[in-house]
Design an enzyme around this catalytic site. Structure first.
Site, PDB file in Angstrom:
ATOM      1  N   TRP A 108      45.616  25.016  48.150  1.00  0.00           N
ATOM      2  CA  TRP A 108      46.436  24.569  46.579  1.00  0.00           C
ATOM      3  C   TRP A 108      46.125  22.288  46.657  1.00  0.00           C
ATOM      4  CZ3 TRP A 108      46.241  26.997  42.921  1.00  0.00           C
ATOM      5  CH2 TRP A 108      46.710  28.424  42.608  1.00  0.00           C
ATOM      6  N   ASP A 177      53.953  19.255  45.008  1.00  0.00           N
ATOM      7  CA  ASP A 177      53.585  21.053  44.400  1.00  0.00           C
ATOM      8  C   ASP A 177      54.770  22.012  45.422  1.00  0.00           C
ATOM      9  OD1 ASP A 177      53.170  23.197  43.682  1.00  0.00           O
ATOM     10  OD2 ASP A 177      51.181  22.225  44.062  1.00  0.00           O
ATOM     11  N   LYS A 201      56.755  31.793  41.944  1.00  0.00           N
ATOM     12  CA  LYS A 201      57.103  32.127  43.136  1.00  0.00           C
ATOM     13  C   LYS A 201      58.631  32.102  43.249  1.00  0.00           C
ATOM     14  CE  LYS A 201      52.765  31.097  43.462  1.00  0.00           C
ATOM     15  NZ  LYS A 201      51.222  29.843  43.147  1.00  0.00           N
TER      16      LYS A 201
END
Ligand code: PLP
Length: 367
Positions: A108, A177, A201
């Site tokens: 990511w 993030d 999530k």
């Protein structure tokens, strides 16, 4: 039919992921008619008094859970974390000569970094590629840029199962993030310039991205951007620059309420998460090499437990037998193979106990 009479698997999906049962039950109870409103949350105006209450409740709960100081504010945006990867450099690199530092500890982070070149200079302050993204960096390994516009990191790499145990000292506003470990443990918000987390999530359903923004950063936003892409416009509009994802915001509020009232806030959930992760890592460590964890021990994620077996041909049998035992979506990301158990806040201890018992049993039969 009530939710409790419905049979549910232990769903180890990386995202969208399992939700707390009490949250699903409250949604079920209220979906036709919100108490005191007489209409569904799906049907009311985002500018109505009734929705004001829902949005402000969600913002207040987020601030309370995080112990957020007055220097920061909560925003709700759309476009997932993917849009944030582009909005950050777009807003904070106001001319092409500016530089952003990126600490790349997994897939990511790499994706985030790939967005920068359109708006300014990318400095990769550290890249874990050579070791297969199996650890977080040490402070002394970071090659930071003096005067960088910001420094980006991914606190939990969802695919590799690599999590920072402490924040680096970035020397510029830290933009993090936290998509896969938001609300997983107490944090010191004052140390962050910006936090972003797509909700699907660990804090709700797909459609909303939760942002915690240091207000002083809003003054630095590039003023040549299309309105929707300018953070300061969202702040001025109170997260209602346009129609926000109303249902997703409502669900995030319910998830926060569940954390506060039933899980002991972030301190309580952190203990719960440690306990769950330990159950699985202990099985891996005590399996005499039958299971091999991906992350180095001090970078192990409490949210995504990533491991493999010596022979990848065994994976399919593992997955099939797990499914037969009511444990689903354990397949590792296609880039790594093996197994990934995502055990976010809402995964109950019983689910992880069931998986750890299954893993022990599977190892003894196949080892
Ligand atoms: C899932 C995930 C993303 C992507 O989120 P989208 O909402 O699909 O854009 C980004 N970063 C991390 C750490 C993730 O886990």
């Amino acid at each position: 039919m009530t939710a409790t009479s419905v049979s549910r698997v232990y769903n180890f999906s990386a995202g969208p992921a399992t939700l707390p049962l009490p949250v699903l039950q409250q949604i079920q109870d209220e979906i036709i008619s919100l108490p005191g409103v007489g209409a569904s949350v799906l049907e009311i105006s985002h500018r109505s008094k009734d929705f004001d209450v829902i949005l402000e409740d969600a913002q207040t709960r987020i601030a309370d859970l995080l112990g957020m100081p007055e220097t920061h504010e909560v925003l709700f945006l759309q476009g997932g974390s993917a849009l944030q990867n582009a909005m950050m450099p777009m807003n904070f690199l106001t001319d092409k000569s500016q530089t952003a530092d990126y600490i790349v500890s997994g897939a990511w982070g790499k994706k985030s970094a790939a967005e920068v070149h359109r708006f300014g200079n990318l400095n990769v302050a550290w890249d874990g590629k050579d070791s297969g993204y199996n650890c977080a960096p040490q402070q002394q390994d970071l090659q930071l840029t003096p005067g960088a516009a910001y420094c980006h990191m991914t606190s939990n790499e969802t695919i590799q199962g690599v999590q920072f145990s402490e924040l680096p000292d970035a020397g510029s506003p830290l933009v993090v993030d936290k998509s896969s470990d938001m609300f997983a443990e107490p944090i010191d918000v004052a140390k962050y310039g910006m936090i972003y987390a797509c909700a699907q999530k660990n804090c709700g359903v797909a459609g909303v991205t939760v942002i915690v923004m240091e207000k002083s950063l809003l003054e630095r936003c590039n003023d040549r951007l299309p309105s929707y892409l300018d953070y300061s416009k969202h702040s001025k509009g109170g997260s209602r620059f346009n129609t926000p994802p109303t249902f997703a915001i409502y669900v995030t509020g319910l998830v926060c309420k569940w954390l506060q009232n039933e899980m002991g806030g972030l301190t309580g959930i952190a203990k719960h998460n440690e306990e769950k992760a330990k159950l699985l890592y202990d099985v891996i460590d005590q399996s005499n090499g039958f299971y091999a964890g991906h992350a180095e021990k001090d970078s192990r994620s409490t949210m995504n437990v990533v491991f493999k077996m010596a022979d990848s041909a065994t994976d399919d049998r593992f997955l099939e037998e797990a499914t037969q035992n009511g444990m689903t979506t354990l397949k590792g990301h296609r880039s790594l193979g093996g197994i990934r158990a995502s055990i976010y806040n809402a995964m109950p201890l019983e689910g992880v106990e069931a998986l750890s018992n299954f893993m022990k049993d599977f190892a003894s039969k196949n080892g």
